[in-house]
Scaffold this active site. Structure first.
Site, PDB file in Angstrom:
ATOM      1  CG  HIS A  63       0.066   6.209  -1.010  1.00 17.85           C
ATOM      2  ND1 HIS A  63      -0.519   6.945  -1.619  1.00 17.85           N
ATOM      3  CD2 HIS A  63       0.266   5.467   0.593  1.00 17.85           C
ATOM      4  CE1 HIS A  63      -1.719   6.836  -1.247  1.00 17.85           C
ATOM      5  NE2 HIS A  63      -1.424   5.741   0.826  1.00 17.85           N
ATOM      6  CG  HIS A 117      -1.312   1.136   1.134  1.00 15.85           C
ATOM      7  ND1 HIS A 117      -2.745   1.731   0.525  1.00 15.85           N
ATOM      8  CD2 HIS A 117      -1.494   2.482   1.843  1.00 15.85           C
ATOM      9  CE1 HIS A 117      -3.675   2.595   1.253  1.00 15.85           C
ATOM     10  NE2 HIS A 117      -2.794   3.267   1.673  1.00 15.85           N
ATOM     11  CD  GLU A 118       2.269   3.838   3.798  1.00 17.79           C
ATOM     12  OE1 GLU A 118       1.774   4.669   2.989  1.00 17.79           O
ATOM     13  OE2 GLU A 118       0.317   3.388   4.228  1.00 17.79           O
TER      14      GLU A 118
END
Length: 420
Positions: free
Chosen positions: A25, A21-22
């Site tokens: 980003h 997920h990170e």
């Protein structure tokens, strides 16, 4: 040894779904030219920390998520003001380091009082050195050193807010997007490992039941009940049997490759439904490429519907607070599934990744959905919303989420102590 393996797999599941997920980003922020200051897994105090290039990578104590800190999202921690005495280190006449403390200990530096400074647009610093004002260019990757901590400056073109609406929206949406991609890949792997059902078989016989009395055997392949084909639908078979309590039914099956049939009279259970006392197993085969893709899409769709139904119940307050589970409960369930084997753990990891992606898209302050909402409002208004106001909203949302996390974690611990 099994306990160590279970703990390792539980931690690995959390680490993988949060990291992917990170990373979403991080990757699209870097691609847009945004300075990423920190890539963190977890919250709270740092456990492990190291720096590579422009970014500091940290593992933090509280395993409740993670974050990617981009330049310009929050007010910069270190500021240099006119009138402040600093020391600078030059290379080829360009400022590479700006020191704010312990100036007397610095060697090979130039000391002076700041007359004017711009570290965002023109990148310069004017210093009063012994009564003479000198102007120096500041390197775009110069660092400010204070309290033994180095902070890289963020020119305006490296800040989150300077990028286009599309670039910022993609950097934010990329986190949930990577969770969706991971979930789909894991569902495909699960279909490959679990195989495709070919038939319904008898996996176990319960003692003193009609199936035992009729001399059915483990491994018998059920083909039809009362003339209705069963195929691979175990639920259909149970449904037909349930409608015939105390009424004889004909079960067609295959044993050792030979088609056979027999008559059984189901007995009613407490709900009055007919039961014959069998537990199902499924014959499987390796899926084709098309079946793998179709199965993955089906699982993705079904789990999305289940997750959305659960979130709807949560939003409409149809779920009591005691029914909610936090990181402790999630870790407990994950460890239980890990003991069942890699096949079931793969499916569970896919579900958690899908849930994380969907949950983060909710328009709740501090979540990705809320940040996308602010970007969308900016696109409609054609002017940005005050960064201070937006930061305040996200701060309040984050505080409330952490409070909720504490409450559900407390409930989880109490539940464990009680053995529930």
């Amino acid at each position: 040894m099994q306990m160590i393996q279970t703990v390792f797999l539980t931690v690995l599941v959390f680490f993988v779904i949060v990291t992917i997920h990170e990373w979403g980003h991080y990757f699209f922020a870097k691609r847009a030219g945004i300075l990423v200051r920190e890539f963190a897994i977890g919250f709270g105090p740092k456990v492990i920390s190291f720096k590579r290039g422009e970014t500091r990578y940290t593992l933090r104590l509280i395993p409740a998520g993670g974050f990617v800190r981009m330049a310009g999202e929050d007010p910069e921690i270190v500021e240099v003001q006119p009138g402040q005495t600093v020391a600078v280190r030059l290379k080829d006449g360009v400022v590479q380091r700006i020191y704010l403390d312990r100036l007397d200990e610095r060697k090979d530096v130039l000391r002076g009082e700041v007359v004017s400074i711009d570290l965002e647009r023109n990148l310069h610093i004017d210093l009063d050195v012994e009564g003479e004002v000198e102007k120096y260019q500041v390197h775009p990757t110069a660092h400010i050193i204070a309290r033994s901590t180095e902070t890289q400056i963020a020119p305006i073109d490296r800040q989150f807010g300077s990028k286009t609406v599309g670039q910022r929206a993609l950097a934010i949406f990329a986190g949930p997007m990577m969770n969706f991609i991971l979930a789909f890949i894991l569902f495909l792997l699960y279909v490959q490992m679990a195989g495709v059902r070919e038939n319904v078989q008898i996996g176990a016989l319960l003692p003193d039941t009609p199936a035992v009395e009729a001399k059915m055997q483990v491994g018998d392949i059920i083909t039809a009940v009362n003339g209705e084909a069963v195929g691979t639908d175990y639920t259909r078979m149970i449904s037909i049997i349930a409608k015939h309590p105390n009424k004889p039914i004909v079960i067609d099956f295959i044993r050792d490759g030979n088609p056979q049939s027999l008559t059984i009279t189901p007995v009613p259970n407490e709900q009055g439904e007919g039961k014959i006392g069998v537990q199902a197993a499924f014959g499987t085969r390796a899926p084709t490429l098309g079946e793998t893709f179709t199965g993955g899409v089906t699982l993705m769709k079904e789990m999305t519907v289940l997750i959305m139904d659960g979130l709807k119940m949560l939003v409409t307050l149809q779920v009591e607070l005691d029914d909610l589970g936090g990181p402790v409960r999630t870790a407990e369930i994950t460890s239980q599934i890990a003991r069942q084997g890699i096949v079931q753990l793969t499916s569970w990891t896919a579900t958690l990744s899908l849930y994380l992606g969907i949950f983060n898209l909710l328009p709740v302050p501090a979540l990705d959905g809320s940040r996308l909402l602010f970007i969308g409002l900016e696109a409609i208004r054609r002017k940005p919303i005050s960064p201070n106001k937006e930061s305040f909203v996200h701060f309040i949302g984050f505080a409330l989420l952490m409070l909720l996390m504490l409450v559900v974690t407390y409930n989880d611990i109490v539940r464990l102590i009680r053995g529930e």
